[in-house]
Enzyme design. Structure first.
Site, PDB file in Angstrom:
ATOM      1  N   ASP A  79       4.351   9.534  -1.696  1.00 45.52           N
ATOM      2  CA  ASP A  79       3.540   8.597  -0.938  1.00 45.52           C
ATOM      3  C   ASP A  79       3.258   9.253   0.423  1.00 45.52           C
ATOM      4  O   ASP A  79       3.919  10.234   0.789  1.00 45.52           O
ATOM      5  CB  ASP A  79       4.295   7.280  -0.773  1.00 45.52           C
ATOM      6  CG  ASP A  79       3.534   6.282   0.073  1.00 45.52           C
ATOM      7  OD1 ASP A  79       2.329   6.114  -0.167  1.00 45.52           O
ATOM      8  OD2 ASP A  79       4.148   5.686   0.976  1.00 45.52           O
ATOM      9  N   ASP A 139       8.417   4.739   0.205  1.00 51.90           N
ATOM     10  CA  ASP A 139       9.284   3.998   1.128  1.00 51.90           C
ATOM     11  C   ASP A 139       8.972   2.511   1.217  1.00 51.90           C
ATOM     12  O   ASP A 139       9.816   1.721   1.618  1.00 51.90           O
ATOM     13  CB  ASP A 139       9.201   4.592   2.539  1.00 51.90           C
ATOM     14  CG  ASP A 139       7.952   4.134   3.274  1.00 51.90           C
ATOM     15  OD1 ASP A 139       6.860   4.234   2.682  1.00 51.90           O
ATOM     16  OD2 ASP A 139       8.068   3.671   4.421  1.00 51.90           O
ATOM     17  N   ASP A 169       5.400   0.569  -2.877  1.00 43.03           N
ATOM     18  CA  ASP A 169       5.817   1.712  -3.694  1.00 43.03           C
ATOM     19  C   ASP A 169       6.800   1.311  -4.786  1.00 43.03           C
ATOM     20  O   ASP A 169       7.093   2.111  -5.680  1.00 43.03           O
ATOM     21  CB  ASP A 169       6.474   2.792  -2.819  1.00 43.03           C
ATOM     22  CG  ASP A 169       5.489   3.442  -1.873  1.00 43.03           C
ATOM     23  OD1 ASP A 169       4.341   3.673  -2.286  1.00 43.03           O
ATOM     24  OD2 ASP A 169       5.860   3.716  -0.719  1.00 43.03           O
TER      25      ASP A 169
END
Length: 613
Positions: A313, A505, A509
């Site tokens: 990410d 995080d 996600d």
């Protein structure tokens, strides 16, 4: 000594029987000793066979059959002292495993033992004449309670500091060796150790939702799991048993002496395979916890050791996750302070990382947030709020453009992101934020690529221009941007080669972390949903924890497999030597104990961890 005997009664009884048999042998009453040993070992054989049959019914074929055959063979040829030694060896293996496991789990258990249990709640905290201190179980603390934390005490729940300043040791949470200083209003994490002065905090989360308790829950999950390499060791059972029986049978056939069959088999007992693998994996879990990485069990260790592709990410993972407003670009008819104030007021109801930066910018300019009569967050897209009768939209350009056709995309520099605004269907402007790349991100990507992870990709919901700029800075050439959570999940499932690791995080996600072969959550800032969905949680606020996780996983798997092969190799060599008849059954049974010890000691190498270069 008494407590040890109570913990391991089979060892105690076997030692008593063994000493009694030797005493009877010494005074010339060998027959009595033989009968006592035969009856005792026969009972142990029946108990072992009962356990083995139950395991077979459950679909588990293990290595107990070797020990069973060895005990039967030694009794059959009259080597009753050797049969007692085998019983003692198997029972002693349980004690060795328990000791090694407790040593390996020491760092994990330390987290559990330190879990705060009591909180000092200040009743009538606002009373100038003095508040009353009431001790309550930490689970009874509710959000908003004012707590007293005395010097050197553990902070019981996540909170905000009410005292002017405070110093806290967060080493068990983040790996930061130096105490951190917090000002009034700053976040204080549960599990931190207070400094040398009493402080007051306001509870911001309940015990179950606080940082330390989340870590404890992850540790318990890690402790309770069973390693796949233990199952791999079980799969050695049939071929290893077959080889041992062939060698023993060959020795009997060549020598014509049935005793030779027992002498070979006593060296084929399975303790190294049964004990070494779980000890190695517990050591790996403990080593990871010490490095600030919680792995949820041995299955995760094997998966992460074999990882071949990785997806990152962007916001809060490759970047630091604290974007700051660096430019305000109002459209015609709107002012800079006006759109910042409206945006910050609407973003009170957003959990997105950009929202916090917008709110901080408004606060720094002294802009008061306005009352919101209605608000909703469109997941990953933005916020729609009603403020003073006006409809305010803040979010991604495509989302805002649906409600304000005049929306135009802003020109952004590398590392910048933008929040677009519309008021009553008119494009109101853009807030430009910058989120610096983590200083270690490029080195982490480089290390992964240099260590066999060739396919590295970025999956982000952010706009393409910003994502590509960050990818260029950290060394990721394949970037997929402006993705919704389901699209992230789909791309993660298609990514080859496998196993595939996803690092993220945020709450958004969680789906892709759960769908990946190995989900890694950056949990230092309390991303509870991501941590729950992930297989690995990095507690230190650094991507270097990902390198630690992969390196420790690979080292642990290597140690576990090496320990298994050491046990097999030593047993096979000793069996071949015993075929010549130079190792009596009693000596062979004692020698096998040293094989067990050597294998366990090697497995404990997993505690030391690898050298990360």
């Amino acid at each position: 000594m008494i407590s040890l005997l109570r913990r391991y009664p089979v060892i105690a009884i076997t030692i008593i029987v063994f000493i009694g048999v030797l005493a009877l042998h010494a005074i010339g009453t060998q027959n009595a000793g033989r009968w006592i040993a035969t009856i005792y070992v026969g009972g142990f054989i029946a108990w072992t066979m009962n356990v083995m049959i139950r395991d077979v019914i459950r679909g588990h074929v293990g290595l107990d059959i070797l020990a069973l055959v060895a005990m039967i063979a030694t009794l059959a040829v009259g080597e009753y002292i050797a049969s007692l030694i085998i019983v003692l060896m198997l029972a002693g293996g349980e004690a060795l495993e328990d000791f090694a496991s407790r040593r390996a789990k020491r760092d994990l258990s330390a987290l559990l033992d330190r879990s705060p249990r009591v909180a000092h709640v200040l009743v009538h905290a606002d009373d100038p004449t003095g508040a009353e201190v009431k001790d309550v179980p930490v689970d009874d603390v509710v959000v908003g309670d004012v707590l007293l934390v005395r010097p050197s005490e553990i902070v019981p729940v996540d909170g905000s500091l009410l005292t002017d300043t405070g110093s806290f040791d967060q080493s068990s949470l983040t790996g930061e060796s130096m105490p951190v200083t917090r000002e009034a209003g700053g976040e204080v994490l549960s599990g931190s150790i207070n400094g040398n002065r009493a402080v007051r905090i306001r509870a911001e989360r309940s015990s179950a939702d606080s940082q330390y308790q989340q870590i404890v829950a992850l540790v318990r999950a890690a402790e309770d799991s069973r390693s796949p390499v233990v199952r791999l060791a079980d799969r050695f059972a049939i071929p290893f048993t077959a080889v041992a029986l062939i060698l023993a049978g060959t020795a009997w056939a060549i020598s014509g002496d049935s005793t030779r069959f027992a002498e070979v088999l006593v060296l084929a007992t399975p303790c190294p395979l049964l004990i070494a693998a779980p000890v190695a994996f517990l050591g790996g879990l403990s080593r990871a916890a010490k490095a600030g990485v919680i792995m949820k069990g041995g299955a995760v260790i094997e998966q992460i050791a074999r990882v071949r592709s990785a997806a990152f990410d962007k916001t809060g993972t490759l970047t630091q996750g604290r974007p700051e407003v660096v430019d305000i670009r109002p459209s015609e008819g709107f002012g800079a302070d006006e759109i910042l104030q409206l945006a910050a007021s609407a973003e009170q109801y957003s959990s997105h990382v950009l929202a916090d930066g917008i709110r901080r910018a408004a606060e720094s300019r002294g802009l008061l947030l306005r009352a919101v009569t209605d608000a909703r967050e469109e997941a990953t897209n933005g916020v729609v709020a009603t403020i003073d009768g006006r409809t305010v939209v803040v979010g991604k350009p495509a989302f805002v453009a649906e409600l304000a056709p005049g929306t135009t995309r802003a020109l952004l520099h590398a590392g910048e992101a933008a929040a677009y605004m519309a008021v009553d269907g008119r494009f109101a402007g853009v807030l430009v934020l910058a989120d610096d790349v983590r200083p270690e991100a490029a080195d982490v990507v480089s290390w992964l690529r240099a260590h066999g992870i060739d396919q590295i990709i970025m999956l982000t919901g952010d706009v393409r221009s910003t994502a590509e700029a960050v990818g260029q800075r950290v060394g990721i050439t394949e970037v997929r941007a402006e993705l919704l959570p389901p699209e992230k999940v789909g791309l993660a499932r298609e990514l080859e080669p496998r196993p595939m690791m996803m690092i993220g995080d945020g709450v958004n996600d969680a789906p892709v972390l759960a769908a990946s072969d190995i989900g890694v959550a950056m949990g230092a800032k309390g991303a509870t949903a991501a941590g729950d969905a992930a297989d690995v949680v990095v507690l230190v606020d650094s991507l270097a924890g990902v390198v630690d996780a992969v390196a420790i996983g690979r080292h642990t798997l290597q140690v576990a497999l090496a320990a298994i092969w050491i046990g097999i190799g030593l047993s096979l060599v000793l069996m071949v030597v015993a075929m010549s008849g130079i190792i009596p059954a009693v000596v062979g049974a004692v020698t096998q104990e040293f094989v067990d010890l050597a294998t366990i000691l090697y497995a404990l190498r997993a505690l030391r961890g690898p050298r990360v270069a």
